[in-house]
Design a protein around this motif. Structure first.
Motif, PDB file in Angstrom:
ATOM      1  N   ALA A  96      -3.786  -5.570  10.211  1.00 10.35           N
ATOM      2  CA  ALA A  96      -5.136  -5.640   9.649  1.00 10.35           C
ATOM      3  C   ALA A  96      -5.354  -6.890   8.799  1.00 10.35           C
ATOM      4  O   ALA A  96      -6.435  -7.493   8.826  1.00 10.35           O
ATOM      5  CB  ALA A  96      -5.412  -4.390   8.812  1.00 10.35           C
ATOM      6  N   ALA A  97      -4.340  -7.295   8.021  1.00 10.10           N
ATOM      7  CA  ALA A  97      -4.550  -8.371   7.051  1.00 10.10           C
ATOM      8  C   ALA A  97      -3.657  -9.582   7.263  1.00 10.10           C
ATOM      9  O   ALA A  97      -3.916 -10.635   6.683  1.00 10.10           O
ATOM     10  CB  ALA A  97      -4.345  -7.828   5.629  1.00 10.10           C
ATOM     11  N   GLY A  98      -2.589  -9.449   8.035  1.00 17.36           N
ATOM     12  CA  GLY A  98      -1.735 -10.594   8.310  1.00 17.36           C
ATOM     13  C   GLY A  98      -0.569 -10.752   7.348  1.00 17.36           C
ATOM     14  O   GLY A  98      -0.460 -10.043   6.338  1.00 17.36           O
ATOM     15  N   ALA A  99       0.289 -11.718   7.662  1.00 15.74           N
ATOM     16  CA  ALA A  99       1.507 -11.929   6.890  1.00 15.74           C
ATOM     17  C   ALA A  99       1.218 -12.437   5.481  1.00 15.74           C
ATOM     18  O   ALA A  99       1.965 -12.137   4.545  1.00 15.74           O
ATOM     19  CB  ALA A  99       2.417 -12.910   7.621  1.00 15.74           C
ATOM     20  N   GLY A 100       0.128 -13.200   5.311  1.00 15.23           N
ATOM     21  CA  GLY A 100      -0.200 -13.719   3.984  1.00 15.23           C
ATOM     22  C   GLY A 100      -0.482 -12.607   2.994  1.00 15.23           C
ATOM     23  O   GLY A 100      -0.009 -12.634   1.850  1.00 15.23           O
ATOM     24  N   ALA A 101      -1.272 -11.619   3.438  1.00 17.43           N
ATOM     25  CA  ALA A 101      -1.571 -10.489   2.558  1.00 17.43           C
ATOM     26  C   ALA A 101      -0.314  -9.691   2.249  1.00 17.43           C
ATOM     27  O   ALA A 101      -0.136  -9.194   1.137  1.00 17.43           O
ATOM     28  CB  ALA A 101      -2.623  -9.589   3.211  1.00 17.43           C
ATOM     29  N   MET A 102       0.566  -9.577   3.245  1.00 15.29           N
ATOM     30  CA  MET A 102       1.821  -8.859   3.013  1.00 15.29           C
ATOM     31  C   MET A 102       2.682  -9.601   1.996  1.00 15.29           C
ATOM     32  O   MET A 102       3.302  -8.984   1.121  1.00 15.29           O
ATOM     33  CB  MET A 102       2.571  -8.696   4.331  1.00 15.29           C
ATOM     34  CG  MET A 102       3.893  -7.951   4.197  1.00 15.29           C
ATOM     35  SD  MET A 102       3.686  -6.244   3.595  1.00 15.29           S
ATOM     36  CE  MET A 102       2.893  -5.497   5.028  1.00 15.29           C
ATOM     37  N   ARG A 103       2.713 -10.910   2.089  1.00 15.97           N
ATOM     38  CA  ARG A 103       3.499 -11.700   1.134  1.00 15.97           C
ATOM     39  C   ARG A 103       2.948 -11.523  -0.283  1.00 15.97           C
ATOM     40  O   ARG A 103       3.709 -11.382  -1.246  1.00 15.97           O
ATOM     41  CB  ARG A 103       3.480 -13.166   1.541  1.00 15.97           C
ATOM     42  CG  ARG A 103       4.397 -14.053   0.718  1.00 15.97           C
ATOM     43  CD  ARG A 103       4.479 -15.464   1.286  1.00 15.97           C
ATOM     44  NE  ARG A 103       5.132 -15.466   2.599  1.00 15.97           N
ATOM     45  CZ  ARG A 103       4.498 -15.609   3.746  1.00 15.97           C
ATOM     46  NH1 ARG A 103       3.161 -15.765   3.765  1.00 15.97           N
ATOM     47  NH2 ARG A 103       5.136 -15.602   4.894  1.00 15.97           N
ATOM     48  N   MET A 110       3.092  -0.548  -3.141  1.00 15.53           N
ATOM     49  CA  MET A 110       2.426   0.575  -2.492  1.00 15.53           C
ATOM     50  C   MET A 110       1.372   0.055  -1.523  1.00 15.53           C
ATOM     51  O   MET A 110       0.541  -0.785  -1.870  1.00 15.53           O
ATOM     52  CB  MET A 110       1.771   1.486  -3.535  1.00 15.53           C
ATOM     53  CG  MET A 110       2.743   2.022  -4.592  1.00 15.53           C
ATOM     54  SD  MET A 110       4.103   3.001  -3.897  1.00 15.53           S
ATOM     55  CE  MET A 110       3.208   4.438  -3.315  1.00 15.53           C
ATOM     56  N   MET A 111       1.432   0.566  -0.302  1.00 19.16           N
ATOM     57  CA  MET A 111       0.477   0.164   0.726  1.00 19.16           C
ATOM     58  C   MET A 111      -0.911   0.766   0.451  1.00 19.16           C
ATOM     59  O   MET A 111      -1.036   1.767  -0.251  1.00 19.16           O
ATOM     60  CB  MET A 111       0.977   0.635   2.091  1.00 19.16           C
ATOM     61  CG  MET A 111       2.272  -0.017   2.554  1.00 19.16           C
ATOM     62  SD  MET A 111       2.094  -1.786   2.869  1.00 19.16           S
ATOM     63  CE  MET A 111       2.703  -2.462   1.319  1.00 19.16           C
ATOM     64  N   PRO A 112      -1.952   0.151   1.005  1.00 22.79           N
ATOM     65  CA  PRO A 112      -3.281   0.746   0.881  1.00 22.79           C
ATOM     66  C   PRO A 112      -3.305   2.158   1.470  1.00 22.79           C
ATOM     67  O   PRO A 112      -2.510   2.501   2.341  1.00 22.79           O
ATOM     68  CB  PRO A 112      -4.175  -0.211   1.684  1.00 22.79           C
ATOM     69  CG  PRO A 112      -3.426  -1.510   1.696  1.00 22.79           C
ATOM     70  CD  PRO A 112      -1.979  -1.143   1.702  1.00 22.79           C
ATOM     71  N   GLU A 113      -4.215   2.956   0.979  1.00 23.79           N
ATOM     72  CA  GLU A 113      -4.319   4.346   1.414  1.00 23.79           C
ATOM     73  C   GLU A 113      -4.448   4.435   2.932  1.00 23.79           C
ATOM     74  O   GLU A 113      -5.285   3.779   3.545  1.00 23.79           O
ATOM     75  CB  GLU A 113      -5.546   5.000   0.759  1.00 23.79           C
ATOM     76  CG  GLU A 113      -5.725   6.469   1.094  1.00 23.79           C
ATOM     77  CD  GLU A 113      -4.661   7.341   0.464  1.00 23.79           C
ATOM     78  OE1 GLU A 113      -4.320   8.382   1.057  1.00 23.79           O
ATOM     79  OE2 GLU A 113      -4.162   6.981  -0.628  1.00 23.79           O
ATOM     80  N   GLY A 114      -3.567   5.247   3.521  1.00 24.78           N
ATOM     81  CA  GLY A 114      -3.627   5.490   4.964  1.00 24.78           C
ATOM     82  C   GLY A 114      -2.986   4.419   5.812  1.00 24.78           C
ATOM     83  O   GLY A 114      -3.070   4.476   7.037  1.00 24.78           O
ATOM     84  N   GLN A 115      -2.322   3.417   5.193  1.00 27.61           N
ATOM     85  CA  GLN A 115      -1.696   2.338   5.957  1.00 27.61           C
ATOM     86  C   GLN A 115      -0.199   2.281   5.674  1.00 27.61           C
ATOM     87  O   GLN A 115       0.237   2.566   4.556  1.00 27.61           O
ATOM     88  CB  GLN A 115      -2.316   0.981   5.610  1.00 27.61           C
ATOM     89  CG  GLN A 115      -3.734   0.796   6.121  1.00 27.61           C
ATOM     90  CD  GLN A 115      -4.223  -0.635   5.910  1.00 27.61           C
ATOM     91  OE1 GLN A 115      -3.583  -1.455   5.267  1.00 27.61           O
ATOM     92  NE2 GLN A 115      -5.389  -0.935   6.473  1.00 27.61           N
ATOM     93  N   ASP A 116       0.570   1.911   6.713  1.00 29.01           N
ATOM     94  CA  ASP A 116       1.974   1.588   6.522  1.00 29.01           C
ATOM     95  C   ASP A 116       2.115   0.078   6.699  1.00 29.01           C
ATOM     96  O   ASP A 116       1.132  -0.611   7.006  1.00 29.01           O
ATOM     97  CB  ASP A 116       2.863   2.375   7.503  1.00 29.01           C
ATOM     98  CG  ASP A 116       2.499   2.126   8.959  1.00 29.01           C
ATOM     99  OD1 ASP A 116       1.915   1.055   9.261  1.00 29.01           O
ATOM    100  OD2 ASP A 116       2.793   2.984   9.810  1.00 29.01           O
ATOM    101  N   PRO A 117       3.289  -0.510   6.481  1.00 28.02           N
ATOM    102  CA  PRO A 117       3.424  -1.966   6.605  1.00 28.02           C
ATOM    103  C   PRO A 117       2.983  -2.511   7.960  1.00 28.02           C
ATOM    104  O   PRO A 117       2.381  -3.597   8.032  1.00 28.02           O
ATOM    105  CB  PRO A 117       4.919  -2.184   6.369  1.00 28.02           C
ATOM    106  CG  PRO A 117       5.319  -1.065   5.471  1.00 28.02           C
ATOM    107  CD  PRO A 117       4.508   0.106   5.923  1.00 28.02           C
ATOM    108  N   ASP A 118       3.281  -1.784   9.033  1.00 26.47           N
ATOM    109  CA  ASP A 118       2.862  -2.234  10.363  1.00 26.47           C
ATOM    110  C   ASP A 118       1.345  -2.313  10.444  1.00 26.47           C
ATOM    111  O   ASP A 118       0.776  -3.294  10.951  1.00 26.47           O
ATOM    112  CB  ASP A 118       3.423  -1.271  11.411  1.00 26.47           C
ATOM    113  CG  ASP A 118       3.209  -1.784  12.826  1.00 26.47           C
ATOM    114  OD1 ASP A 118       2.978  -2.998  12.995  1.00 26.47           O
ATOM    115  OD2 ASP A 118       3.277  -0.975  13.770  1.00 26.47           O
TER     116      ASP A 118
END
Length: 636
Positions: free
Chosen positions: A330-337, A317-325
């Motif tokens: 905002a946080a970069g690929a590392g945070a997404m990983r 689940m993404m942070p409130e109000g954010q989609d993956p894009d």
């Protein structure tokens, strides 16, 4: 690529990593002489035609045509109607490719400046626009229509592709997409079958618009970016399922190439099966808003009946109000990983849905929660998965409800000896007595109450197995029973996962193995239990279970009460009332022990299994003796 270490190509014995699920070892076996394949990991199997059908997502005849073309063979004459349909699909696909090229050219014109600025603002460079073949539908009603008809394309083909719609006012057809950024949608073979269009006008009623369903396009049977995602997943990347086109593009550009999206609709059963053919455990990446949470719940309800061993779904689940894009920017690929690696299993989200915003301050509310969760778990068809889901829910339930009195919020997890590698049995509140570990079970300290509890637990599960018609009557008691050892716990969990009725013992034996039940019924105290020896007497079984559950609960309840009183006595607020409470609790526990002895002293079991007081039986026997004596000529 064949694994040369395991393969023997001369004998047609070939091995490779499976194309249907993500793996590094070569578990996919092909017997070229028999024309048959089988995966020892995901159990996919079939012949050459089924292989092409599954990997290319095509029909039977299309698979035959592909294989014939690769072998240089001429397809035999088919039914004229089928041939006509195949030819039309080929023509429609050609028209779609012409539309892709038209939209791409329009993006590079002066009219496409606004669209190019928007895409640049979303972080898409020129090479990225080329890779994704992004285009633009210009303003106006017949731009594409006039372009295609000018190229000699038949009007029915343009309408059949869903690129234009017939006018209701007798005028010529008009373009389906106008003033929109265009994303081509391709099938598993790479053919353009549809478009997704994002409105450039912020006041447009439809922000995103997909092609209508056509002979080429069924939105519930396709996924955006499926072909490239399948290739990336085959190289070890996790399959990520996002909500929109831009999310998939952003993920892929950031290095997460195995990203797909449903096509403007909730995930369907066919789409879920397609995901599982790519990866056994896709990660659904949903927006952190209410709509995203609702989408996750719909997927849970869809997936539960379809679960198989090795096939599941996880959720990020993404942070409130954010989609993956947004999150990538905002946080970069590392945070997404990190977010993908921390994706939670489906059972966690199922539990969260049932307890969200609710207060369980009464037995009735807790029972309603149990009923709701039980209904969801019973949707799982696979008995092994259903059993594991039941155990996971019980663990979560103990975390929520298994808190000891006095405001202490932490609880203790009990397992077998062996540290973190031990097997789970039950959750106990802080301060509750822990069952003896395997290293101390033979000691004197491990005897007494613990041994007696284990005997009662074994009798309880044995009676229920031999009397399946009463399982529902004691379901709640069985669910709340804390097992002192892993063997009975395994049988208890299997019982809870099964439907009552004929064949229960056979079904449990199939799930956990025959040895567990053989060991259970071989125990002397189980074998002599009347309700086990005579399973046809339902009243006897009910009486036996009611008594065993009552004694088990009584002993454990008194033990916890004593320990709570002792703990409070050691605090700063100890007074005479606590001393009295401790004495009362000790008396209650001792009385419970004497009641067991009283039962043996005051009651006997008749030949029919019924209980009768010894005092009454003695009087009855004396009366019979007097009657018999009278018959023999004595004084009556």
């Amino acid at each position: 690529m064949w694994d040369t270490r395991k393969s023997n190509q001369g004998k047609g014995d070939l091995w490779a990593p499976c194309p249907f699920h993500q793996e590094k070892s070569a578990s996919f076996h092909v017997d070229d002489r028999k024309g048959y394949y089988y995966c020892f990991g995901c159990h996919a199997k079939g012949d050459a035609i089924s292989f092409v059908r599954e990997t290319e997502n095509v029909s039977f005849m299309e698979a035959v045509q592909i294989l014939a073309g690769e072998a240089g063979m001429t397809m035999p004459e088919r039914d004229p109607q089928a041939q006509k349909k195949a030819d039309r699909r080929t023509q429609l696909a050609e028209v779609m490719e012409m539309a892709v090229q038209f939209y791409r050219l329009q993006l590079n014109t002066g009219a496409g400046a606004e669209a190019r600025d928007y895409l640049a603002g979303r972080g898409l460079s020129g090479p990225a626009l080329e890779r994704w073949e992004i285009g633009m539908a210009p303003q106006g009603w017949q731009n594409l229509w006039d372009h295609l008809t000018g190229k000699g394309v038949a009007e029915d083909l343009i309408l059949g592709c869903g690129l234009a719609k017939a006018s209701q006012q007798g005028k010529k057809p008009y373009d389906t997409f106008r003033h929109r950024i265009m994303f081509p949608i391709r099938d598993a073979r790479g053919r353009a079958i549809a478009f997704g269009g994002r409105a450039m006008d912020p006041n447009d009623n439809a922000k995103y618009l997909n092609s209508p369903e056509t002979e080429l396009f069924d939105k519930g049977r396709n996924l955006f970016n499926l072909k490239p995602a399948r290739e990336a997943a085959g190289k070890g990347q996790p399959l990520v399922v996002a909500e929109g086109y831009m999310d998939v593009i952003a993920l892929s550009e950031a290095g997460f190439g195995a990203a797909v999206a449903p096509l403007g609709t909730a995930v369907t059963e066919n789409q879920l099966q397609m995901m599982w053919r790519v990866s056994p455990e896709p990660v659904l990446m949903l927006d952190g808003d209410t709509a995203g949470q609702r989408a996750a719940m719909r997927v849970i309800d869809l997936a539960l009946p379809l679960l198989e061993a090795g096939k599941s779904v996880r959720f990020a689940m993404m942070p409130e109000g954010q989609d993956p894009d947004d999150m990538l920017k905002a946080a970069g690929a590392g945070a997404m990983r990190d977010k993908i690696e921390a994706a939670v299993p489906m059972v966690q989200l199922l539990w969260q849905r049932e307890i969200e915003g609710k207060v369980f301050d009464s037995p009735e509310r807790k029972a309603a929660l149990d009923k709701s969760l039980r209904e969801k778990i019973m949707l799982v068809k696979d008995p092994s998965i259903r059993s594991h889901y039941g155990q996971a829910i019980k663990d979560l339930r103990w975390e929520l409800f298994g808190q000891s009195r006095g405001g202490r919020q932490d609880s203790t997890f009990v397992g077998t000896a062996g540290g973190k590698g031990g097997r789970r049995t039950a959750w106990l509140p802080k301060g509750a007595k822990l069952p003896a570990q395997s290293s101390t079970k033979a000691s004197a300290l491990a005897g007494g109450t613990l041994l007696e509890d284990q005997l009662r637990e074994a009798v309880i599960v044995a009676v229920l197995i031999r009397n399946p018609e009463i399982l529902n009557d004691f379901y709640g008691n069985l669910e709340r029973m804390q097992c002192s050892g892993p063997d009975v716990a395994e049988i208890r969990n299997a019982l809870l996962a099964q439907e009552p009725g004929e064949g229960l013992q056979a079904r449990i034996s199939e799930e956990i193995g025959e040895t567990a039940l053989e060991n259970l019924f071989a125990q002397a105290h189980v074998a002599i239990t009347p309700a086990v020896r005579r399973p046809d007497n339902g009243d006897l079984a009910r009486m036996c279970l009611a008594e065993e559950f009552a004694k088990l609960t009584s002993r454990r309840g008194h033990a916890h009460e004593v320990e709570d009183a002792i703990e409070e006595l050691s605090s700063d607020v100890a007074d005479e009332r606590l001393t009295k409470r401790l004495a009362q609790s000790t008396d209650a526990m001792n009385n419970a022990g004497r009641q067991d002895g009283d039962d043996t002293a005051e009651y006997d079991t008749g030949d029919n299994g019924a209980r009768i007081k010894k005092e009454e039986r003695s009087a009855f026997d004396a009366l019979l003796d007097r009657i018999n004596y009278g018959k023999d000529g004595g004084d009556a």
